[in-house]
Scaffold this active site. Structure first.
Site, mmCIF file in Angstrom:
data_model
loop_
_atom_site.group_PDB
_atom_site.id
_atom_site.type_symbol
_atom_site.label_atom_id
_atom_site.label_comp_id
_atom_site.label_asym_id
_atom_site.label_seq_id
_atom_site.Cartn_x
_atom_site.Cartn_y
_atom_site.Cartn_z
ATOM 1 C CG ASP A 11 10.938 9.361 -26.291
ATOM 2 O OD1 ASP A 11 10.883 8.445 -25.459
ATOM 3 O OD2 ASP A 11 10.208 9.401 -27.301
ATOM 4 C CB VAL A 23 0.339 9.152 -29.853
ATOM 5 C CG1 VAL A 23 0.690 8.811 -28.409
ATOM 6 C CG2 VAL A 23 0.385 10.655 -30.068
ATOM 7 N N GLY A 67 -9.422 6.002 -24.639
ATOM 8 C CA GLY A 67 -8.246 5.465 -23.946
ATOM 9 C C GLY A 67 -7.707 6.422 -22.895
ATOM 10 C CG HIS A 104 8.393 6.198 -28.573
ATOM 11 N ND1 HIS A 104 8.738 6.952 -27.479
ATOM 12 C CD2 HIS A 104 7.387 5.393 -28.157
ATOM 13 C CE1 HIS A 104 7.969 6.618 -26.458
ATOM 14 N NE2 HIS A 104 7.149 5.667 -26.836
HETATM 15 P P1 NAX Z 1 -5.325 2.689 -24.027
HETATM 16 O O1 NAX Z 1 -5.305 1.219 -24.233
HETATM 17 O O2 NAX Z 1 -5.786 3.267 -22.739
HETATM 18 O O3 NAX Z 1 -6.224 3.360 -25.173
HETATM 19 C C1 NAX Z 1 -6.123 3.006 -26.501
HETATM 20 C C2 NAX Z 1 -7.498 3.187 -27.101
HETATM 21 O O4 NAX Z 1 -7.388 2.973 -28.501
HETATM 22 C C3 NAX Z 1 -8.519 2.183 -26.578
HETATM 23 O O5 NAX Z 1 -9.652 2.881 -26.094
HETATM 24 C C4 NAX Z 1 -8.849 1.341 -27.798
HETATM 25 O O6 NAX Z 1 -10.208 0.916 -27.822
HETATM 26 C C5 NAX Z 1 -8.543 2.319 -28.922
HETATM 27 N N1 NAX Z 1 -8.280 1.682 -30.223
HETATM 28 C C6 NAX Z 1 -7.712 0.476 -30.484
HETATM 29 N N2 NAX Z 1 -7.703 0.243 -31.802
HETATM 30 C C7 NAX Z 1 -8.273 1.318 -32.385
HETATM 31 C C8 NAX Z 1 -8.580 1.642 -33.727
HETATM 32 N N3 NAX Z 1 -8.306 0.806 -34.729
HETATM 33 N N4 NAX Z 1 -9.185 2.822 -33.979
HETATM 34 C C9 NAX Z 1 -9.488 3.663 -32.972
HETATM 35 N N5 NAX Z 1 -9.238 3.412 -31.675
HETATM 36 C C10 NAX Z 1 -8.638 2.243 -31.392
HETATM 37 O O7 NAX Z 1 -3.868 3.190 -24.403
HETATM 38 P P2 NAX Z 1 -3.161 4.581 -24.065
HETATM 39 O O8 NAX Z 1 -2.494 4.493 -22.752
HETATM 40 O O9 NAX Z 1 -4.120 5.682 -24.314
HETATM 41 O O10 NAX Z 1 -1.993 4.571 -25.162
HETATM 42 C C11 NAX Z 1 -2.278 4.671 -26.533
HETATM 43 C C12 NAX Z 1 -1.031 4.371 -27.350
HETATM 44 O O11 NAX Z 1 -0.007 5.312 -27.090
HETATM 45 C C13 NAX Z 1 -0.411 2.993 -27.049
HETATM 46 O O12 NAX Z 1 -0.034 2.402 -28.277
HETATM 47 C C14 NAX Z 1 0.837 3.359 -26.284
HETATM 48 O O13 NAX Z 1 1.833 2.366 -26.387
HETATM 49 C C15 NAX Z 1 1.231 4.640 -26.962
HETATM 50 N N6 NAX Z 1 2.192 5.507 -26.275
HETATM 51 C C16 NAX Z 1 3.065 6.199 -27.044
HETATM 52 C C17 NAX Z 1 3.962 7.094 -26.517
HETATM 53 C C18 NAX Z 1 4.921 7.851 -27.378
HETATM 54 O O14 NAX Z 1 5.743 8.563 -26.829
HETATM 55 N N7 NAX Z 1 4.887 7.771 -28.714
HETATM 56 C C19 NAX Z 1 4.042 7.303 -25.052
HETATM 57 C C20 NAX Z 1 2.814 6.868 -24.318
HETATM 58 C C21 NAX Z 1 2.162 5.618 -24.829
HETATM 59 O O15 NAX Z 1 2.834 4.514 -24.306
#
Ligand code: NAX
Length: 324
Positions: A159, A129, A14, A187
């Site tokens: 944040d 995350v 991701g 969050h």
């Molecule tokens: P992406 O969609 O680019 O990447 C996520 C990756 O996770 C994808 O490659 C997908 O194939 C993989 N994935 C899905 N289900 C899975 C599983 N069961 N096992 C292993 N891998 C799996 O998202 P990205 O921009 O990298 O963000 C990842 C997560 O972080 C999202 O949920 C996003 O909302 C969250 N965030 C959290 C933040 C925080 O402050 N806590 C801030 C940033 C971000 O928004």
């Protein structure tokens, strides 16, 4: 040279991971003298993309990286893991309600909690995350009964860092001039970035900014920063999220030297926040453990906001009660 430690990262293909894994590999998270075995988890449709990431990691010839494994099996990814960064999750699809998102991700995090319970190192440190991060962390922790709840945390550091940056810009100072910043709760847009204990070069932050800016600019800007990034960039925060994950883990492992940081952790009754949710508190870290900063004075303005974000976390918990 130290023995290598195992670092598991989920969602390895991701956008956050594309920044995060490379920074872990340079030693920014665990130190420049700590060799690392990377264990990257993806889902089957993303395994080709993960292969590409691993090819690039190999091409970096990072001196600290002794092995790299890519897998779609959580048991392999978490095998003996000392650190687990759970980044992968399901994005909110079109027409999907928040409750649908909670459910879809709940399934992922219950499976991963069980795998951590059965396969990870007994002292594994887990950072969630993937959103909804706090409730996903709760689900993982609840599905890992053999591990201590305090081994599970949710990321609030982005944040926190956003709050530091906003205040530094407003007061024309450096983020390093600021102490006592803290973000409470979830969050999400109910989080409460709190300036009442913050100081800038030793002066109370609230003596330097007016209440109107605090209430109507600072708080909503931090709460809605994620959406503003999407609007501007056409994609959600990635490098800043990766940077925050590095900060969170580095501080948890190596300490904060007395500095306050914000971490989503199991509520223990402090500040009247009822146990049973993952709530962001001001903490300091020492010897690999976090400790909630106690005895801060909470005024009515803060109490109301702390309560609102607690209420949201309780309702998220109810929506996934069957997974706990
Ligand atoms: P992406 O969609 O680019 O990447 C996520 C990756 O996770 C994808 O490659 C997908 O194939 C993989 N994935 C899905 N289900 C899975 C599983 N069961 N096992 C292993 N891998 C799996 O998202 P990205 O921009 O990298 O963000 C990842 C997560 O972080 C999202 O949920 C996003 O909302 C969250 N965030 C959290 C933040 C925080 O402050 N806590 C801030 C940033 C971000 O928004």
């Amino acid at each position: 040279m130290k023995d290598p430690v195992r670092v598991a990262v989920t969602g390895g293909a991701g956008q956050i991971s594309y920044s995060l894994i490379f920074r872990i590999a340079t030693g920014e998270m665990l130190g420049h003298d700590q060799p690392i075995i990377l264990q990257l988890l993806e889902i089957p449709p993303a395994m080709d993309a993960l292969k590409g990431v691993i090819m690039e990691l190999n091409d970096c010839a990072f001196p600290l990286v002794t092995e790299i494994h890519g897998t779609d099996n959580p048991e392999e990814a978490f095998y003996d893991a000392n650190y687990a960064l759970l980044v992968g999750s399901k994005p909110r699809g079109k027409g999907m309600e928040r409750s649908d998102l909670l459910k879809a991700n709940g399934d992922i995090f219950s499976v991963q909690g069980k795998a951590l319970n059965d396969y990870a190192a007994r002292d594994v440190k887990v950072l969630v995350v993937g959103n909804p991060a706090n409730t996903n962390a709760l689900i993982a922790a609840e599905n890992a009964p053999d591990l201590n709840r305090n081994q599970f945390t949710a990321m609030m550091r982005l944040d926190h860092n956003r709050s530091l940056s906003q205040l530094a810009q407003k007061t024309g100072t450096l983020v390093t001039d600021i102490d006592g910043m803290m973000v409470w709760g979830n969050h999400s847009s109910t989080q409460f970035p709190d300036l009442s204990h913050a100081t800038v070069k030793g002066q109370a932050a609230l003596d330097l900014v007016d209440q109107d800016w605090y209430e109507n600019d600072f708080i909503p800007t931090v709460q809605k920063r994620g959406a503003a990034i999407i609007e501007a960039r056409g994609a959600s925060s990635a490098a800043s999220a990766a940077s925050a994950a590095i900060d969170h883990m580095r501080n948890w492992v190596s300490g904060t030297n007395g500095q306050i940081v914000s971490m989503g952790i199991p509520a223990d009754g402090s500040y009247g926040i009822e146990p049973g949710i993952m709530y962001s508190f001001p903490v300091t870290c020492d010897n690999g453990e976090f400790k909630i900063v106690q005895d801060l004075e909470i005024n009515d303005f803060a109490r109301e906001r702390m309560q609102a974000t607690e209420d949201e976390l309780r309702s998220e918990r109810e929506a996934v009660a069957h997974l706990l």
